[in-house]
Design a protein around this motif. Structure first.
Motif, PDB file in Angstrom:
ATOM      1  N   ASP A 385      36.322  63.777 -16.483  1.00 15.77           N
ATOM      2  CA  ASP A 385      35.532  64.292 -17.160  1.00 15.77           C
ATOM      3  C   ASP A 385      34.360  65.318 -15.676  1.00 15.77           C
ATOM      4  N   GLY A 386      35.662  65.751 -14.709  1.00 13.83           N
ATOM      5  CA  GLY A 386      34.715  66.292 -13.427  1.00 13.83           C
ATOM      6  C   GLY A 386      34.766  65.506 -12.123  1.00 13.83           C
ATOM      7  N   ARG A 387      35.305  63.816 -12.615  1.00 16.02           N
ATOM      8  CA  ARG A 387      35.210  63.041 -11.343  1.00 16.02           C
ATOM      9  C   ARG A 387      36.523  63.209 -10.508  1.00 16.02           C
ATOM     10  N   PRO A 388      36.396  63.476  -9.660  1.00 15.81           N
ATOM     11  CA  PRO A 388      37.916  62.827  -8.976  1.00 15.81           C
ATOM     12  C   PRO A 388      38.584  61.493  -8.924  1.00 15.81           C
ATOM     13  N   VAL A 389      39.492  61.482  -9.356  1.00 13.86           N
ATOM     14  CA  VAL A 389      40.196  59.612  -9.391  1.00 13.86           C
ATOM     15  C   VAL A 389      41.287  60.189  -8.815  1.00 13.86           C
ATOM     16  N   GLY A 390      41.351  59.148  -8.434  1.00 14.15           N
ATOM     17  CA  GLY A 390      43.280  59.150  -7.512  1.00 14.15           C
ATOM     18  C   GLY A 390      44.380  58.171  -8.275  1.00 14.15           C
ATOM     19  N   VAL A 391      45.495  59.025  -8.851  1.00 13.82           N
ATOM     20  CA  VAL A 391      45.706  57.872  -9.914  1.00 13.82           C
ATOM     21  C   VAL A 391      46.853  57.454  -9.312  1.00 13.82           C
ATOM     22  N   VAL A 392      47.763  56.266  -9.486  1.00 16.19           N
ATOM     23  CA  VAL A 392      48.945  55.148  -9.200  1.00 16.19           C
ATOM     24  C   VAL A 392      48.830  54.803 -10.582  1.00 16.19           C
ATOM     25  N   ALA A 393      50.397  55.629 -10.746  1.00 16.70           N
ATOM     26  CA  ALA A 393      51.052  55.139 -12.491  1.00 16.70           C
ATOM     27  C   ALA A 393      53.125  55.268 -11.761  1.00 16.70           C
ATOM     28  N   ASN A 394      52.917  54.117 -12.917  1.00 15.88           N
ATOM     29  CA  ASN A 394      54.867  53.983 -12.909  1.00 15.88           C
ATOM     30  C   ASN A 394      55.028  54.889 -13.570  1.00 15.88           C
ATOM     31  N   GLN A 395      56.563  55.443 -13.539  1.00 11.86           N
ATOM     32  CA  GLN A 395      57.006  56.705 -14.009  1.00 11.86           C
ATOM     33  C   GLN A 395      58.396  56.201 -14.368  1.00 11.86           C
ATOM     34  N   PRO A 396      57.839  55.652 -15.836  1.00 17.30           N
ATOM     35  CA  PRO A 396      59.676  55.321 -16.534  1.00 17.30           C
ATOM     36  C   PRO A 396      60.918  56.266 -16.463  1.00 17.30           C
ATOM     37  N   THR A 397      60.722  58.181 -15.856  1.00 13.39           N
ATOM     38  CA  THR A 397      61.386  58.315 -15.979  1.00 13.39           C
ATOM     39  C   THR A 397      62.476  57.899 -14.657  1.00 13.39           C
ATOM     40  N   GLN A 398      61.963  57.797 -14.140  1.00 11.49           N
ATOM     41  CA  GLN A 398      62.754  57.767 -12.641  1.00 11.49           C
ATOM     42  C   GLN A 398      63.238  55.495 -13.029  1.00 11.49           C
ATOM     43  N   ARG A 399      63.955  55.350 -13.116  1.00  9.35           N
ATOM     44  CA  ARG A 399      64.711  53.447 -12.337  1.00  9.35           C
ATOM     45  C   ARG A 399      63.474  52.544 -13.524  1.00  9.35           C
ATOM     46  N   SER A 400      62.868  53.369 -14.806  1.00 15.14           N
ATOM     47  CA  SER A 400      62.375  52.810 -15.460  1.00 15.14           C
ATOM     48  C   SER A 400      61.163  52.346 -15.109  1.00 15.14           C
ATOM     49  N   GLY A 401      60.802  52.746 -13.953  1.00 15.82           N
ATOM     50  CA  GLY A 401      59.564  52.734 -13.429  1.00 15.82           C
ATOM     51  C   GLY A 401      59.747  51.525 -12.662  1.00 15.82           C
ATOM     52  N   ALA A 402      60.420  50.267 -11.948  1.00 10.31           N
ATOM     53  CA  ALA A 402      60.658  49.638 -11.139  1.00 10.31           C
ATOM     54  C   ALA A 402      59.980  49.629  -9.600  1.00 10.31           C
ATOM     55  N   ILE A 403      59.689  49.310  -9.198  1.00 15.04           N
ATOM     56  CA  ILE A 403      58.707  49.028  -7.698  1.00 15.04           C
ATOM     57  C   ILE A 403      59.652  49.417  -6.845  1.00 15.04           C
ATOM     58  N   PHE A 404      60.522  50.708  -5.968  1.00 16.88           N
ATOM     59  CA  PHE A 404      61.309  50.657  -4.704  1.00 16.88           C
ATOM     60  C   PHE A 404      60.952  50.271  -3.488  1.00 16.88           C
ATOM     61  N   PRO A 405      61.438  50.443  -2.357  1.00 21.95           N
ATOM     62  CA  PRO A 405      60.138  50.166  -1.369  1.00 21.95           C
ATOM     63  C   PRO A 405      59.589  51.258  -1.366  1.00 21.95           C
ATOM     64  N   ASP A 406      60.105  52.329  -1.100  1.00 26.92           N
ATOM     65  CA  ASP A 406      59.469  53.650  -0.860  1.00 26.92           C
ATOM     66  C   ASP A 406      58.660  53.960  -1.869  1.00 26.92           C
ATOM     67  N   ALA A 407      58.657  53.779  -2.961  1.00 32.19           N
ATOM     68  CA  ALA A 407      57.783  53.753  -3.513  1.00 32.19           C
ATOM     69  C   ALA A 407      56.069  52.648  -3.344  1.00 32.19           C
ATOM     70  N   ALA A 408      56.660  51.560  -3.228  1.00 32.67           N
ATOM     71  CA  ALA A 408      55.008  50.496  -2.906  1.00 32.67           C
ATOM     72  C   ALA A 408      55.113  51.301  -1.797  1.00 32.67           C
ATOM     73  N   GLU A 409      55.110  51.901  -0.398  1.00 31.62           N
ATOM     74  CA  GLU A 409      55.363  52.266   0.304  1.00 31.62           C
ATOM     75  C   GLU A 409      53.909  53.407   0.366  1.00 31.62           C
TER      76      GLU A 409
END
Length: 585
Positions: A385-409
């Motif tokens: 709605d015009g408001r800037p937002v920062g998105v942090v989203a798991n990506q299920p197409t990449q290793r089911s969205g499991a959190i790896f070290p690089d992604a966490a960092e």
């Protein structure tokens, strides 16, 4: 200026006084008689008409100065300028024209230090060879100043690669430091256009280790961090000290085929380690975009780099404490009505989270950072709605969205940056949790995972968390779960929250009992019953009934729900414990 005169003054007298004072003082005058609130007479200073016979104008002295300036603007030796097109590069002055325009649309407000290292050199001097770069160092190879970029005023610096390969020495360093220090005081963003081979080794005395030397760059970078946005674009091989500016910046853009950065040059690497490697393999865009995470974006060419920064700044305020600029709201690219069908019921079936964002965010507003680094998590700016937002989203197409070290960092650093610049956060949670195994332990999953959780814990901007599907293990902690002070945790009907998923739980708890069942059909039936029983325990409806989460919303209403919640909590106030700072980041 208001002037009061005696009660007996006439209108003509008041008018004469007003005219005389306006002409003498050069300001607007109001004359009030006695204590009258309304003026009896007003006057403006007369316009100054220069005499028609005034034949004064620039002299030879000014003409000579303009010649000197033109010579400085021409940069280093012509032979070096002629090599730039082969490297796909613009001459630095042409690069500034690309960024800030020229002619009637000139956005370059002013430049500081043009005459740095000029040292009395003059193009007509018989003792100077035009190609003698030791004698002729225009602007000392580094340009600093202020400009208007897409309606935003900012500080900038740019290396001139035709002057000793953009290397840095005493006077250029002083210009760089002054620019940073002024940015600290006036709170305007800083743009670094880097193309530097590093410190000028043969001139290091006087600028390398001094209190106000090149080392102060990084002190100032640290002071500016979180104070104003720092954006760096790399146009060449930035080596050693020059390579620290891009990694200290909030956002770094590399240009394909020309950018590189490394702690040492290939020649030095071979001397020290014996490794024979070229500059691109050592520190080119692919290295820093995919493996180190130091590059936020990779541009195709110089024009594309400018386009990326043009988009980026629309999400950022000028300085800390200001709200990011809002835009005219747009409907999403696709209808939110399709969200429920998009999300598979089976927790392990993949879908692309960008397809979900296209039904939540304003159309054409999703701007991803570090797409190749830690791709199991998407970090992106968007508008809702015009408001800037920062998105942090798991990506299920990449290793089911499991959190790896690089992604966490990656996620931790993005959250930290959003929090610094008052950008609200949206977590889209669909993860089986942090990855397990010997390799991720060696890669510091615990160390980097704690940074992710710490950043989420410490962020004081408004936070909204959506449990899209699976939220297992400590994944829900890092992804803004109920214990992490989000303004809301809302779930879709596909959501599940638990210590682990059904398959892992059954294997962990009931493996022995299931193994004791000899009949395969009976075992499969019992296993299915246990799975369904476990899923009832972690189902989002149970979490809502126990008020673990705030609400379950129909998927087609998710966008509007987020619009309302971000608007309502826009001015939320949060505080952290009274301490100097934490020790995690």
């Amino acid at each position: 200026m208001k002037v009061h005169v005696g009660q007996g003054a006439t209108e003509d007298e008041a008018s004469a006084i007003a005219s005389a004072l306006a002409e003498h003082l050069g300001v607007d005058i109001e004359v009030h008689v006695g204590d009258d609130a309304d003026p009896a007479a007003t006057a403006e200073p007369p316009e100054i008409d220069y005499p028609l016979d005034d034949d004064l104008g620039p002299t030879d002295r000014e003409a000579a100065l303009r010649d000197e300036i033109d010579d400085i603007l021409s940069g280093g030796p012509e032979k070096y300028k002629q090599r730039l097109p082969e490297q796909g590069k613009l001459f630095v002055r042409d690069r500034l024209d690309l960024w800030f325009g020229d002619g009637d649309d000139d956005g370059l407000l002013f430049e500081d230090g043009k005459f740095a290292h000029f040292d009395g050199w003059h193009p007509e001097s018989p003792d100077v060879d035009e190609d003698d770069s030791d004698n002729r160092l225009p602007a000392d190879g580094l340009i600093t100043g202020a400009a208007e970029f897409e309606g935003r005023e900012l500080h900038f610096m740019a290396n001139d690669f035709t002057v000793k390969a953009g290397s840095m020495a005493g006077r250029g360093v002083e210009k760089f430091l002054r620019m940073q220090q002024r940015a600290l005081k006036n709170g305007k963003p800083v743009l670094y256009l880097m193309d530097s081979s590093g410190g000028r080794i043969d001139e290091q005395s006087g600028f390398f280790a001094n209190r106000e030397g090149i080392g102060k760059y990084y002190y100032n970078h640290s002071m500016l961090s979180g104070r104003v946005p720092q954006i760096c674009v790399l146009y060449g091989p930035c080596i050693a000290g020059a390579a620290y500016t891009p990694v200290f910046a909030d956002f770094t853009i590399m240009v394909e085929g020309m950018s590189a950065m490394a702690i040492a040059s290939p020649r030095m690497v071979k001397m020290v380690t014996g490794e024979d490697i070229d500059m691109q393999d050592l520190g080119g865009p692919s290295v820093h975009a995919k493996y180190s995470g130091s590059a936020d974006l990779v541009a195709r060419d110089e024009a594309h780099a400018r386009e990326l920064v043009e988009q980026l700044v629309t999400y950022l305020p000028d300085k800390a404490g200001e709200k990011p600029p809002k835009s005219e709201p747009k409907p999403p690219k696709y209808s939110p009505d399709g969200i429920d069908e998009l999300i598979p019921e089976a927790p392990n079936r993949p879908y692309d989270v960008f397809d979900l964002l296209d039904r939540i965010a304003d159309a054409e507003s999703v701007f991803e950072l570090k797409p190749e680094y830690g791709p199991e998590i998407v970090t992106a700016f968007c508008r809702i709605d015009g408001r800037p937002v920062g998105v942090v989203a798991n990506q299920p197409t990449q290793r089911s969205g499991a959190i790896f070290p690089d992604a966490a960092e990656k996620a931790a650093e993005f959250i930290w940056t959003c929090d610094a610049y008052e950008i609200p956060l949206l977590y889209l949670c669909d993860t089986p949790g942090f990855m397990a195994g010997s390799q991720v332990e060696k890669d510091a999953i615990l160390e980097k995972g704690k940074k992710f959780i710490y950043a989420t814990s410490s962020a004081t901007v408004p936070k909204q968390t959506v449990v899209v599907r699976k939220a297992y293990g400590a994944g829900i902690y890092a992804m803004g779960g109920p214990a992490y002070d989000p303004e809301s945790v809302i779930g879709l009907p596909s959501g599940e929250i638990g210590i682990m998923g059904p398959e892992a739980a059954i294997n962990a708890v009931y493996a022995n009992k299931l193994n004791a069942i000899d009949d395969p059909e009976e075992r499969a039936k019992r296993e299915q019953e246990l799975r369904e029983e476990y899923r009832r325990d972690i189902d989002i409806h149970r979490m809502a009934s126990e008020v673990v989460i705030d609400e379950i919303v129909p998927p087609s209403s998710l966008r509007q729900e987020l619009v309302n919640r971000f608007a309502f909590y826009e001015t939320v106030e949060k505080s952290l414990p009274d301490k100097k700072h934490g020790t995690i980041l």
